[in-house]
Design a protein around this motif. Structure first.
Motif, PDB file in Angstrom:
ATOM      1  N   SER A  71      50.966  96.743 -18.862  1.00  0.00           N
ATOM      2  CA  SER A  71      51.557  95.105 -18.688  1.00  0.00           C
ATOM      3  C   SER A  71      50.196  94.461 -19.034  1.00  0.00           C
ATOM      4  O   SER A  71      50.044  94.333 -18.384  1.00  0.00           O
ATOM      5  CB  SER A  71      51.870  95.217 -17.678  1.00  0.00           C
ATOM      6  OG  SER A  71      52.761  93.565 -17.673  1.00  0.00           O
ATOM      7  N   ALA A  72      50.373  93.562 -20.369  1.00  0.00           N
ATOM      8  CA  ALA A  72      49.582  92.539 -21.203  1.00  0.00           C
ATOM      9  C   ALA A  72      49.313  91.807 -19.946  1.00  0.00           C
ATOM     10  O   ALA A  72      48.445  91.706 -19.817  1.00  0.00           O
ATOM     11  CB  ALA A  72      50.302  92.305 -22.471  1.00  0.00           C
ATOM     12  N   SER A  73      50.495  91.247 -19.901  1.00  0.00           N
ATOM     13  CA  SER A  73      51.207  90.527 -19.151  1.00  0.00           C
ATOM     14  C   SER A  73      50.163  90.024 -17.286  1.00  0.00           C
ATOM     15  O   SER A  73      49.699  89.580 -17.421  1.00  0.00           O
ATOM     16  CB  SER A  73      52.274  89.085 -18.635  1.00  0.00           C
ATOM     17  OG  SER A  73      52.495  89.382 -19.762  1.00  0.00           O
ATOM     18  N   ALA A  74      50.591  91.521 -17.056  1.00  0.00           N
ATOM     19  CA  ALA A  74      49.758  92.078 -15.429  1.00  0.00           C
ATOM     20  C   ALA A  74      48.080  91.815 -15.498  1.00  0.00           C
ATOM     21  O   ALA A  74      47.371  91.343 -15.171  1.00  0.00           O
ATOM     22  CB  ALA A  74      50.840  92.803 -14.640  1.00  0.00           C
ATOM     23  N   LEU A  75      47.528  92.451 -17.258  1.00  0.00           N
ATOM     24  CA  LEU A  75      46.440  92.455 -17.259  1.00  0.00           C
ATOM     25  C   LEU A  75      45.836  91.023 -17.482  1.00  0.00           C
ATOM     26  O   LEU A  75      44.570  90.679 -16.829  1.00  0.00           O
ATOM     27  CB  LEU A  75      45.877  93.815 -18.212  1.00  0.00           C
ATOM     28  CG  LEU A  75      46.484  94.485 -18.076  1.00  0.00           C
ATOM     29  CD1 LEU A  75      46.122  95.494 -19.803  1.00  0.00           C
ATOM     30  CD2 LEU A  75      45.418  95.155 -17.392  1.00  0.00           C
ATOM     31  N   ALA A  76      46.382  90.251 -18.186  1.00  0.00           N
ATOM     32  CA  ALA A  76      46.096  89.011 -18.294  1.00  0.00           C
ATOM     33  C   ALA A  76      45.841  88.249 -17.074  1.00  0.00           C
ATOM     34  O   ALA A  76      44.804  87.349 -17.434  1.00  0.00           O
ATOM     35  CB  ALA A  76      46.795  88.075 -19.084  1.00  0.00           C
ATOM     36  N   HIS A  77      46.756  88.128 -16.104  1.00  0.00           N
ATOM     37  CA  HIS A  77      47.065  87.704 -14.799  1.00  0.00           C
ATOM     38  C   HIS A  77      45.330  88.034 -14.345  1.00  0.00           C
ATOM     39  O   HIS A  77      45.025  87.545 -13.516  1.00  0.00           O
ATOM     40  CB  HIS A  77      48.250  87.767 -14.343  1.00  0.00           C
ATOM     41  CG  HIS A  77      48.050  87.113 -13.171  1.00  0.00           C
ATOM     42  ND1 HIS A  77      48.689  86.102 -12.861  1.00  0.00           N
ATOM     43  CD2 HIS A  77      48.251  87.142 -12.029  1.00  0.00           C
ATOM     44  CE1 HIS A  77      48.233  85.573 -11.702  1.00  0.00           C
ATOM     45  NE2 HIS A  77      47.950  86.380 -11.708  1.00  0.00           N
ATOM     46  N   GLY A  78      45.411  88.854 -14.072  1.00  0.00           N
ATOM     47  CA  GLY A  78      44.752  90.069 -13.081  1.00  0.00           C
ATOM     48  C   GLY A  78      42.930  89.508 -13.955  1.00  0.00           C
ATOM     49  O   GLY A  78      41.751  89.140 -13.253  1.00  0.00           O
ATOM     50  N   GLN A  79      42.763  89.246 -15.033  1.00  0.00           N
ATOM     51  CA  GLN A  79      41.528  88.950 -15.492  1.00  0.00           C
ATOM     52  C   GLN A  79      40.934  87.731 -15.688  1.00  0.00           C
ATOM     53  O   GLN A  79      39.974  86.609 -14.931  1.00  0.00           O
ATOM     54  CB  GLN A  79      41.646  89.207 -17.071  1.00  0.00           C
ATOM     55  CG  GLN A  79      40.649  88.794 -18.083  1.00  0.00           C
ATOM     56  CD  GLN A  79      39.975  89.311 -19.035  1.00  0.00           C
ATOM     57  OE1 GLN A  79      41.060  90.431 -19.644  1.00  0.00           O
ATOM     58  NE2 GLN A  79      39.089  89.469 -19.580  1.00  0.00           N
ATOM     59  N   SER A  80      41.856  86.915 -15.698  1.00  0.00           N
ATOM     60  CA  SER A  80      41.590  85.190 -14.965  1.00  0.00           C
ATOM     61  C   SER A  80      41.390  85.358 -13.133  1.00  0.00           C
ATOM     62  O   SER A  80      41.015  84.228 -13.382  1.00  0.00           O
ATOM     63  CB  SER A  80      42.992  84.447 -15.637  1.00  0.00           C
ATOM     64  OG  SER A  80      44.094  84.365 -14.791  1.00  0.00           O
ATOM     65  N   THR A  81      42.468  85.911 -12.993  1.00  0.00           N
ATOM     66  CA  THR A  81      42.555  85.861 -10.968  1.00  0.00           C
ATOM     67  C   THR A  81      40.518  86.105 -11.369  1.00  0.00           C
ATOM     68  O   THR A  81      39.816  85.319 -10.103  1.00  0.00           O
ATOM     69  CB  THR A  81      43.309  86.776 -10.825  1.00  0.00           C
ATOM     70  OG1 THR A  81      44.584  86.329 -10.420  1.00  0.00           O
ATOM     71  CG2 THR A  81      43.067  86.502  -8.799  1.00  0.00           C
TER      72      THR A  81
END
Ligand SMILES: C[S@@+](CC[C@H](N)C(=O)[O-])C[C@H]1O[C@@H](n2cnc3c(N)ncnc32)[C@H](O)[C@@H]1O
Length: 206
Positions: A71-81
């Motif tokens: 999931s690209a959205s989950a990864l992007a969220h994790g990265q920004s956190t």
């Protein structure tokens, strides 16, 4: 129901949009903390990392983490956190978009491979073998699966239509000559009334 990339991407997009507070407040997995806190940090793989609560916990405890999800959205969220937490955390994590039905970790590479609540298409034993192939000698494999039936009530759980790891499938996927089973049992889940988790911690001995 098909738990494919489109399903998870849609679920993550919706959850991150509608319940950002719940996502932010979700603590890292209690089984993981209990079993992994005593290990010496090294290279870790978080396979099916989702929004990254466990990845962030591992990085904060000194692990260098490869975090894989499709999931690209989950990864992007994790990265920004991770970036918001600071460079010392963010630089310890590589976020990788990959499908665990086929993605294979680099052989003998990780001191710890973590795979929590992941259902993939195909055989769960093959998945166990694939994850185990990434563990270096002396390293550990930690897997958790939500069991489909609640033993207290006999009723289906939220994981009823998925095939996640079980104590039996983990045993079938790991060569007893090469692996020591440190933990292989069912434990109550953190949220009462949601059934039990299969918790597996195995150490590679050869
Ligand atoms: C139930 S969530 C668990 C997330 C996290 N491990 C946790 O414990 O909170 C399952 C995760 O696995 C991911 N996933 C499921 N199938 C996958 C696959 N074939 N390849 C990569 N990621 C997958 C989903 O996108 C989702 O983030």
């Amino acid at each position: 129901m098909t738990f494919d990339r489109a399903y998870w991407e849609q679920l993550w997009t919706k959850t991150l949009r509608e319940h950002p507070d719940k996502v932010a407040q979700r603590p890292p997995n209690a089984h993981l903390i209990a079993e992994v806190a005593g290990l010496r940090p090294g290279r870790a793989l978080d396979a099916g990392c989702g929004h990254g609560a466990e990845t962030l916990w591992l990085a904060a405890h000194g692990w260098k983490v490869t975090a894989v999800d499709f999931s690209a959205s989950a990864l992007a969220h994790g990265q920004s956190t991770a970036e918001a937490l600071g460079a010392d955390i963010a630089e310890r994590i590589a976020w990788v978009e990959g499908d665990l039905a086929v993605w294979t970790p680099p052989r003998d590479h990780f001191d710890l491979v973590v795979c929590l609540y992941v259902h993939v298409a195909g055989s769960v034993e093959d998945m166990v073998r694939r994850m185990a192939s990434g563990v270096a000698p002396g390293g550990a494999l930690f897997m958790v699966g939500h069991r489909p039936i609640d033993p207290a009530t006999g009723k289906p759980t939220a994981a009823a239509s998925q095939v996640q790891v079980s104590v039996e499938s983990a045993a079938a996927g790991l060569d007893p000559n090469g692996w020591e089973r440190v933990v292989a049992e069912e434990r109550p889940r953190a949220v009462a009334g949601t059934g039990v988790d299969a918790v597996i911690l195995a150490r590679r001995v050869t």
